[in-house]
Design a protein around this motif. Sequence first.
Motif, PDB file in Angstrom:
ATOM      1  N   LEU A  56       0.497   3.291  -1.348  1.00  0.00           N
ATOM      2  CA  LEU A  56       0.142   4.594  -0.816  1.00  0.00           C
ATOM      3  C   LEU A  56      -0.837   4.459   0.336  1.00  0.00           C
ATOM      4  O   LEU A  56      -1.787   3.690   0.268  1.00  0.00           O
ATOM      5  N   LEU A 115       4.070   0.914  -5.988  1.00  0.00           N
ATOM      6  CA  LEU A 115       4.104   1.962  -4.972  1.00  0.00           C
ATOM      7  C   LEU A 115       2.854   1.793  -4.117  1.00  0.00           C
ATOM      8  O   LEU A 115       1.740   1.784  -4.634  1.00  0.00           O
ATOM      9  N   GLN A 147      -0.217   3.185 -13.983  1.00  0.00           N
ATOM     10  CA  GLN A 147      -1.652   3.055 -13.677  1.00  0.00           C
ATOM     11  C   GLN A 147      -2.046   4.006 -12.558  1.00  0.00           C
ATOM     12  O   GLN A 147      -1.210   4.539 -11.825  1.00  0.00           O
ATOM     13  N   PRO A 196      -3.926   4.679  -8.860  1.00  0.00           N
ATOM     14  CA  PRO A 196      -3.980   3.905  -7.617  1.00  0.00           C
ATOM     15  C   PRO A 196      -5.224   3.025  -7.568  1.00  0.00           C
ATOM     16  O   PRO A 196      -6.305   3.430  -7.990  1.00  0.00           O
ATOM     17  N   ARG A 211       7.878   2.205  -1.915  1.00  0.00           N
ATOM     18  CA  ARG A 211       8.166   1.542  -3.186  1.00  0.00           C
ATOM     19  C   ARG A 211       8.632   0.131  -2.886  1.00  0.00           C
ATOM     20  O   ARG A 211       9.708  -0.074  -2.336  1.00  0.00           O
ATOM     21  N   TYR A 265      -3.685   2.052  -0.880  1.00  0.00           N
ATOM     22  CA  TYR A 265      -3.817   1.950  -2.326  1.00  0.00           C
ATOM     23  C   TYR A 265      -2.536   1.368  -2.913  1.00  0.00           C
ATOM     24  O   TYR A 265      -1.438   1.619  -2.406  1.00  0.00           O
ATOM     25  N   GLN A 296      -0.329   1.313  -6.408  1.00  0.00           N
ATOM     26  CA  GLN A 296      -0.161   1.966  -7.697  1.00  0.00           C
ATOM     27  C   GLN A 296       0.938   1.266  -8.477  1.00  0.00           C
ATOM     28  O   GLN A 296       2.125   1.407  -8.172  1.00  0.00           O
ATOM     29  N   SER A 332       3.852   9.773   0.953  1.00  0.00           N
ATOM     30  CA  SER A 332       4.740   9.682  -0.212  1.00  0.00           C
ATOM     31  C   SER A 332       4.880   8.255  -0.727  1.00  0.00           C
ATOM     32  O   SER A 332       5.418   8.042  -1.805  1.00  0.00           O
TER      33      SER A 332
END
Lengths: 112, 115
Positions: free
Chosen positions: A90, A88, A41, A43, A108, A35, A37, A105
Motif C-alpha cells: 500500500l 498487499l 495482519q 499494514p 498485490r 506499507y 500488509q 488500492s
Amino acid sequence: DAGVTQSPTHLIKTRGQHVTLRCSPISGHKSVSWYQQVLGQGPQFIFQYYEKEERGRGNFPDRFSARQFPNYSSELNVNALLLGDSALYLCASSLGVIDGYTFGSGTRLTVV
Amino acid sequence: AQSVAQPEDQVNVAEGNPLTVKCTYSVSGNPYLFWYVQYPNRGLQFLLKYITGDNLVKGSYGFEAEFNKSQTSFHLKKPSALVSDSALYFCAVRDRWAGSYQLTFGKGTKLSVIP
C-alpha cells in the motif's frame, strides 16, 4: 481529483527476482509512505518520504528500497524476492503533519 | 515506541443495533489517532481522526470515536449498524512529536453485521 494511484494492481514474480512498484500521490501531497500488509495482519510501515528525502524506515531488510521523484511520485523496489514477500503493498500520501493518510488500492504481489 | 491493540478479532452485531470496535494505544507523547476501513481486496479508506480538542470525533458514514486519555482508548462506534458496514476495521496511532509520519496499525477487527 485523482486519488492515490498504484501500479501494477497485481503481480506474480518468482523467488529471487526483483520487483518495482509505483505510486502517484494526490496532487499537492508531498509525503508518500509505503506499507506492507500480509494476509490477516494490519499494514506494516516500510518507508516514508517527504520532499524527496527519506524520513522514516521500518524494520525491513536492505532488500527493500525506495525513492521519491521531483514530481513526488515514488517507487518501491524489492530485490531477491522471497515467498514471504507476498503481500498487499500500500502507498499512502499526506498533505501535512496532522492530516490523515489517503491510501491507494494497493499492489498485490505474489511470489512463487 | 508506539503500538495499537485491537483486542477483538471479530465483532458480530445485528443490523440496527449499536456497534463498538475497541482500540487501545501506547505512545511516548501525545497521539494522533485514526480509524480506517478495508473492504475485500481493497486499500484502506479513512473514517476519522483525533488530533486535538473535543474527545468525541465524528467521521464518515455515521461513525464516531471517543478519545479517552486516561484509558488510552479510541473506540469506534455507530448508533445503528448497517449490513454494508461489514468490513475490516483498523485503528492506527502516530506519536505527535515523532519526526516521522509513520502510522502504527492494529491487527484489525472484522465486523460482521447480521441482517
